[in-house]
Scaffold this motif. Sequence first.
Motif, PDB file in Angstrom:
ATOM      1  N   TRP A   1       0.716  -1.196  -0.062  1.00 41.19           N
ATOM      2  CA  TRP A   1       0.135   0.180  -0.043  1.00 41.19           C
ATOM      3  C   TRP A   1       0.804   1.344  -0.111  1.00 41.19           C
ATOM      4  N   ALA A   2       0.237   2.300  -0.633  1.00 44.43           N
ATOM      5  CA  ALA A   2       0.724   3.762  -0.420  1.00 44.43           C
ATOM      6  C   ALA A   2       2.240   3.607  -1.076  1.00 44.43           C
ATOM      7  N   PRO A   3       2.585   3.199  -2.125  1.00 43.86           N
ATOM      8  CA  PRO A   3       3.881   2.874  -2.789  1.00 43.86           C
ATOM      9  C   PRO A   3       4.543   4.493  -2.801  1.00 43.86           C
ATOM     10  N   LEU A   4       3.568   5.432  -3.418  1.00 43.97           N
ATOM     11  CA  LEU A   4       4.151   6.994  -3.465  1.00 43.97           C
ATOM     12  C   LEU A   4       4.655   7.487  -2.193  1.00 43.97           C
ATOM     13  N   ALA A   5       4.071   6.938  -1.160  1.00 41.97           N
ATOM     14  CA  ALA A   5       4.705   7.713   0.175  1.00 41.97           C
ATOM     15  C   ALA A   5       5.832   6.975   0.497  1.00 41.97           C
ATOM     16  N   VAL A   6       6.518   5.994  -0.084  1.00 41.29           N
ATOM     17  CA  VAL A   6       7.915   5.480   0.543  1.00 41.29           C
ATOM     18  C   VAL A   6       8.786   5.467  -0.589  1.00 41.29           C
ATOM     19  N   THR A   7       8.557   5.519  -1.951  1.00 36.57           N
ATOM     20  CA  THR A   7       9.362   5.519  -2.862  1.00 36.57           C
ATOM     21  C   THR A   7       9.315   6.311  -4.130  1.00 36.57           C
ATOM     22  N   ARG A   8      10.255   6.813  -4.858  1.00 38.04           N
ATOM     23  CA  ARG A   8      10.101   7.688  -5.842  1.00 38.04           C
ATOM     24  C   ARG A   8       9.954   7.161  -7.199  1.00 38.04           C
ATOM     25  N   CYS A   9      10.105   5.656  -7.241  1.00 39.35           N
ATOM     26  CA  CYS A   9      10.287   5.151  -8.402  1.00 39.35           C
ATOM     27  C   CYS A   9       8.957   5.167  -9.404  1.00 39.35           C
ATOM     28  N   LEU A  10       8.085   5.444  -8.777  1.00 42.65           N
ATOM     29  CA  LEU A  10       6.787   5.543  -9.427  1.00 42.65           C
ATOM     30  C   LEU A  10       6.175   7.140 -10.033  1.00 42.65           C
ATOM     31  N   ASP A  11       7.086   7.815  -9.789  1.00 47.52           N
ATOM     32  CA  ASP A  11       6.526   9.500 -10.001  1.00 47.52           C
ATOM     33  C   ASP A  11       6.406   9.573 -11.373  1.00 47.52           C
ATOM     34  N   GLN A  12       7.279   9.022 -12.199  1.00 50.86           N
ATOM     35  CA  GLN A  12       7.245   9.218 -13.697  1.00 50.86           C
ATOM     36  C   GLN A  12       5.764   8.849 -13.905  1.00 50.86           C
TER      37      GLN A  12
ATOM     38  N   PRO B   1     -10.450  19.337 -13.301  1.00 55.03           N
ATOM     39  CA  PRO B   1      -9.286  19.764 -12.963  1.00 55.03           C
ATOM     40  C   PRO B   1      -9.098  19.506 -11.442  1.00 55.03           C
ATOM     41  N   GLY B   2      -7.904  19.605 -10.666  1.00 54.92           N
ATOM     42  CA  GLY B   2      -7.703  19.655  -9.621  1.00 54.92           C
ATOM     43  C   GLY B   2      -7.833  18.293  -8.759  1.00 54.92           C
ATOM     44  N   THR B   3      -7.516  17.041  -9.585  1.00 56.98           N
ATOM     45  CA  THR B   3      -7.698  15.894  -8.960  1.00 56.98           C
ATOM     46  C   THR B   3      -6.660  15.531  -7.952  1.00 56.98           C
ATOM     47  N   GLN B   4      -6.867  14.427  -7.303  1.00 56.36           N
ATOM     48  CA  GLN B   4      -6.051  14.056  -6.171  1.00 56.36           C
ATOM     49  C   GLN B   4      -6.177  12.540  -6.127  1.00 56.36           C
ATOM     50  N   PHE B   5      -4.917  11.717  -5.632  1.00 57.69           N
ATOM     51  CA  PHE B   5      -5.104  10.359  -5.619  1.00 57.69           C
ATOM     52  C   PHE B   5      -6.207   9.535  -4.591  1.00 57.69           C
TER      53      PHE B   5
ATOM     54  N   PRO C   1     -10.400  10.581  -0.423  1.00 53.81           N
ATOM     55  CA  PRO C   1      -9.704   9.797  -0.943  1.00 53.81           C
ATOM     56  C   PRO C   1      -9.814   8.575  -0.116  1.00 53.81           C
ATOM     57  N   CYS C   2      -9.570   7.394  -0.724  1.00 56.59           N
ATOM     58  CA  CYS C   2      -9.311   6.015  -0.045  1.00 56.59           C
ATOM     59  C   CYS C   2      -8.402   5.878   1.255  1.00 56.59           C
ATOM     60  N   GLU C   3      -7.558   6.474   0.824  1.00 56.09           N
ATOM     61  CA  GLU C   3      -6.126   6.596   1.575  1.00 56.09           C
ATOM     62  C   GLU C   3      -5.967   7.772   2.118  1.00 56.09           C
ATOM     63  N   ALA C   4      -5.663   7.899   3.217  1.00 50.56           N
ATOM     64  CA  ALA C   4      -5.147   9.477   3.757  1.00 50.56           C
ATOM     65  C   ALA C   4      -3.647   9.763   3.428  1.00 50.56           C
ATOM     66  N   HIS C   5      -3.265  10.119   2.321  1.00 51.55           N
ATOM     67  CA  HIS C   5      -1.996  10.225   1.792  1.00 51.55           C
ATOM     68  C   HIS C   5      -1.340  11.344   2.530  1.00 51.55           C
ATOM     69  N   THR C   6      -2.005  12.430   3.055  1.00 50.11           N
ATOM     70  CA  THR C   6      -1.465  13.460   3.809  1.00 50.11           C
ATOM     71  C   THR C   6      -0.645  12.870   5.263  1.00 50.11           C
ATOM     72  N   LEU C   7      -1.397  11.745   5.683  1.00 55.30           N
ATOM     73  CA  LEU C   7      -0.696  11.269   6.893  1.00 55.30           C
ATOM     74  C   LEU C   7       0.176  10.184   6.543  1.00 55.30           C
ATOM     75  N   SER C   8      -0.005   9.394   5.516  1.00 59.53           N
ATOM     76  CA  SER C   8       0.938   8.207   5.111  1.00 59.53           C
ATOM     77  C   SER C   8       2.271   8.709   4.450  1.00 59.53           C
ATOM     78  N   ALA C   9       2.193   9.778   3.976  1.00 61.50           N
ATOM     79  CA  ALA C   9       3.243  10.353   3.352  1.00 61.50           C
ATOM     80  C   ALA C   9       4.410  10.918   4.377  1.00 61.50           C
ATOM     81  N   ASP C  10       5.678  10.770   4.038  1.00 65.24           N
ATOM     82  CA  ASP C  10       6.866  11.418   4.693  1.00 65.24           C
ATOM     83  C   ASP C  10       6.674  13.061   4.576  1.00 65.24           C
ATOM     84  N   HIS C  11       6.607  13.830   5.326  1.00 63.41           N
ATOM     85  CA  HIS C  11       6.350  15.071   5.121  1.00 63.41           C
ATOM     86  C   HIS C  11       7.577  15.908   4.618  1.00 63.41           C
TER      87      HIS C  11
END
Length: 259
Positions: A60-71, A88-92, A205-215
């Motif tokens: 889960w939440a790979p974009l919170a822990v790795t940058r390999c999927l940014d592209q 416009p203004g979509t979010q994950f 969103p299904c996942e609280a990305h603002t909490l799971s991501a390293d600020h």
Amino acid sequence: MAGMTATGEIARQLERSGYAVIPGLLSPQALAAARAELGPRLDAAGWGSGFDGTRTKRAWAPLAVTRCLDQAALAPLVLDAVEQAIGPGTQFGITCAIQVHPGQQAQVLHYDQGIYPLPRDRDVMITALWALDDFTADNGATRIVPGSHLRPAGKPDAAEAVPAEMPAGSVLLFSGRLYHGAGANTTTRPRLGVVIDYVQPWLRPCEAHTLSADHAQVRQLPQRLQELLGFNQPTPYLGFINGQHPRDWLMNNHHSTPT
């Protein structure tokens, strides 16, 4: 096709059929990097159950822990098509690496937008499913029911589903109203894909990305990726933090990183 011509055609396919396959967006180098970074996380993940699949693993939440999927997350052709489809203004919504192993049976047909108590009269979600391995009918390629996004509620017959086969590096875009499900893997090797949902900005969103991501890490990301992770404010009175735009709050609160 390139630019808006390609975007317009993808948007028309989404409207007409409910899905579109775009090949060749990730290079072999990008695919190798993603497999290498996600592999250990999937190895450490437990098996799913029920709907999630007893022979399927999820990171889960790979974009919170790795940058390999940014592209993949920022692919201009994908973002343009998504915004043509849902605004416009979509979010994950969900971001998840999914590995379907040998012996996994076909997943029940469902539509992702069903998590929201909304009528089926419009799209509020577009899912991007990135193939990090070749997706074939035998190894569990996602089965889709073309045109099912335009039907009223009522699950289609499983016999109507067809596999969305595509080579590694491709992405399958589909409507949040489209019935689909992971296929059965009858081969001897797992197949790996990454789901990135895009939802309208007024939805939770299904996942609280603002909490799971390293600020601390998020502060270093491109602004568009910060916005997709939820550090965004689609209107002045939607999504602020203590009266501040979330991006301003993020940059001004350096002691807010979750542990």
